[in-house]
Design an enzyme around this catalytic site. Sequence first.
Site, PDB file in Angstrom:
ATOM      1  N   GLU A  39       0.846  -1.200   0.000  1.00 20.10           N
ATOM      2  CA  GLU A  39       0.000   0.000   0.000  1.00 20.10           C
ATOM      3  C   GLU A  39       0.877   1.245   0.000  1.00 20.10           C
ATOM      4  O   GLU A  39       1.918   1.287   0.662  1.00 20.10           O
ATOM      5  CB  GLU A  39      -0.880  -0.040   1.250  1.00 20.10           C
ATOM      6  CG  GLU A  39      -2.258   0.519   1.047  1.00 20.10           C
ATOM      7  CD  GLU A  39      -3.115  -0.313   0.103  1.00 20.10           C
ATOM      8  OE1 GLU A  39      -3.151   0.016  -1.108  1.00 20.10           O
ATOM      9  OE2 GLU A  39      -3.752  -1.271   0.557  1.00 20.10           O
ATOM     10  N   GLY A 128     -12.517   2.644  -0.522  1.00 16.87           N
ATOM     11  CA  GLY A 128     -11.156   2.179  -0.787  1.00 16.87           C
ATOM     12  C   GLY A 128     -11.096   1.014  -1.755  1.00 16.87           C
ATOM     13  O   GLY A 128     -10.077   0.325  -1.832  1.00 16.87           O
ATOM     14  N   SER A 131     -13.755   2.955  -6.757  1.00 19.94           N
ATOM     15  CA  SER A 131     -14.890   3.258  -7.632  1.00 19.94           C
ATOM     16  C   SER A 131     -14.479   4.281  -8.693  1.00 19.94           C
ATOM     17  O   SER A 131     -14.932   4.209  -9.839  1.00 19.94           O
ATOM     18  CB  SER A 131     -16.058   3.793  -6.818  1.00 19.94           C
ATOM     19  OG  SER A 131     -15.668   4.923  -6.081  1.00 19.94           O
ATOM     20  N   ASP A 176      -4.844   1.360  -8.923  1.00 24.15           N
ATOM     21  CA  ASP A 176      -6.276   1.114  -9.103  1.00 24.15           C
ATOM     22  C   ASP A 176      -6.620   0.858 -10.564  1.00 24.15           C
ATOM     23  O   ASP A 176      -7.339  -0.086 -10.899  1.00 24.15           O
ATOM     24  CB  ASP A 176      -7.081   2.313  -8.586  1.00 24.15           C
ATOM     25  CG  ASP A 176      -6.666   2.720  -7.188  1.00 24.15           C
ATOM     26  OD1 ASP A 176      -6.047   1.901  -6.502  1.00 24.15           O
ATOM     27  OD2 ASP A 176      -6.958   3.869  -6.792  1.00 24.15           O
TER      28      ASP A 176
HETATM   29  C1  GLA Z   1      -5.341   5.061  -3.567  1.00 23.66           C
HETATM   30  C2  GLA Z   1      -4.647   5.547  -4.827  1.00 23.66           C
HETATM   31  C3  GLA Z   1      -3.683   4.477  -5.347  1.00 23.66           C
HETATM   32  C4  GLA Z   1      -2.738   3.989  -4.255  1.00 23.66           C
HETATM   33  C5  GLA Z   1      -3.514   3.633  -2.991  1.00 23.66           C
HETATM   34  C6  GLA Z   1      -2.605   3.322  -1.838  1.00 23.66           C
HETATM   35  O1  GLA Z   1      -6.166   3.976  -3.857  1.00 23.66           O
HETATM   36  O2  GLA Z   1      -5.583   5.848  -5.831  1.00 23.66           O
HETATM   37  O3  GLA Z   1      -2.974   4.989  -6.445  1.00 23.66           O
HETATM   38  O4  GLA Z   1      -1.752   4.934  -3.985  1.00 23.66           O
HETATM   39  O5  GLA Z   1      -4.373   4.696  -2.602  1.00 23.66           O
HETATM   40  O6  GLA Z   1      -1.892   2.155  -2.071  1.00 23.66           O
END
Ligand code: GLA
Length: 388
Positions: A39, A128, A131, A176
């Site tokens: 993360e 988280g 979406s 994402d």
């Molecule tokens: C969000 C961001 C991703 C990533 C995560 C953390 O989802 O959009 O790019 O940085 O946080 O891992």
Amino acid sequence: MNTELQKYIESTSSYFEEKYSSTPTLVAYAPGRINIIGEHTDYNLGLSMPAAINRWVIVCLRLRSDQRISVISQNYHNKLEYELGQPFEPAASWEKYTYGSITIFGNQYPINQGFDAVIWGNVPIGSGVSSSAAMEVALMNALRAAFAPDLDDLALVKLCQRVEHEYLKVNSGLLDQYASQFSRVGKLMILDFNQLSSEYVDADMKDWTWILADSKVKRELAGSKYSERVRETAAALEEIKNKESGVQGFRDITEEHLALISDPIQQKRIRHLVLENQRVLAAAEALSQKNFEELGKLITASHFSLRDDYEVSCPELDFLVDSATQLPYCAGSRMMGGGFGGCTISLVRKDSVLKFGNFLTDEYAREYDIVTEINNYQLVDGAGSYQS
Ligand code: GLA
């Protein structure tokens, strides 16, 4: 195709017919994602282990013979309309994603015709599970199918990332969008953001499964400390480079380099990064050996690092993790995604999922008077499109 997805496409398609009195000629879809470990590593060119889930954004589209763009959000019962080439100011966030995607795509690949479109989604918002990425990726897949069939997947996800940067003002990485586009059913991905490449690994967890618990604390990445973290790690990298360490990029940094960082806060941020990358590799190893106890320990260690070194957790997420990890049938738990709210992900024995959900729900309600939502997602294929 996933039968659940097919059902949603049919209903979005009927809604299109109802609103535009004609059938859509193309359909695109993109899923949300979970992330097992790794993360805040993406914009630091590290490693992650995501997978797409059975929640999607769907776009149904039909080209028009004029220059008018008309997009309806089925979720918000709202319409966005403008003429190609005319100024338009997106206000609501769904409009920013929509207009941003169309404009960024259109600057690269000419959109020479207007279109009618409907967007629908069931990816939980602010939890988280991405979406927003699902929306960008679904839209870009629709635009590619309509106007630029040669655009490759990697270039496509990079265009989506630009929507975040330029229209939402969040300097997010590619986690994402990449997961939403490239995932495969029943697989986890080991994703290397330095190489921009991924390896698929078997996600069969035997007696275990992944359970998400939603803190219901909505995080606004733009208003959060996200961009501050992006700046902090970039500044630390610059300092290490300037000290003739031989380090050229994030991935050259090892624990020995931490002492070169003068700001103790930045030092903690980089320590998270270096150790989180190591944990992703260790998690991949544990997974391949089906050593779920070990995998769970790595997940919880990731949470502590995100809480203490990267400082992107919040009391509600910490509470959910602490409650989960007391249980003998939970191997590990951590906050997932950007942080400051959203979900936790826990590794739970399949035969105890119900017990786990009830326990967490009761504990969380007692402490915060909030009803958490417990989810057990299926891992599905990434985005796609077809002419209908
Ligand atoms: C969000 C961001 C991703 C990533 C995560 C953390 O989802 O959009 O790019 O940085 O946080 O891992």
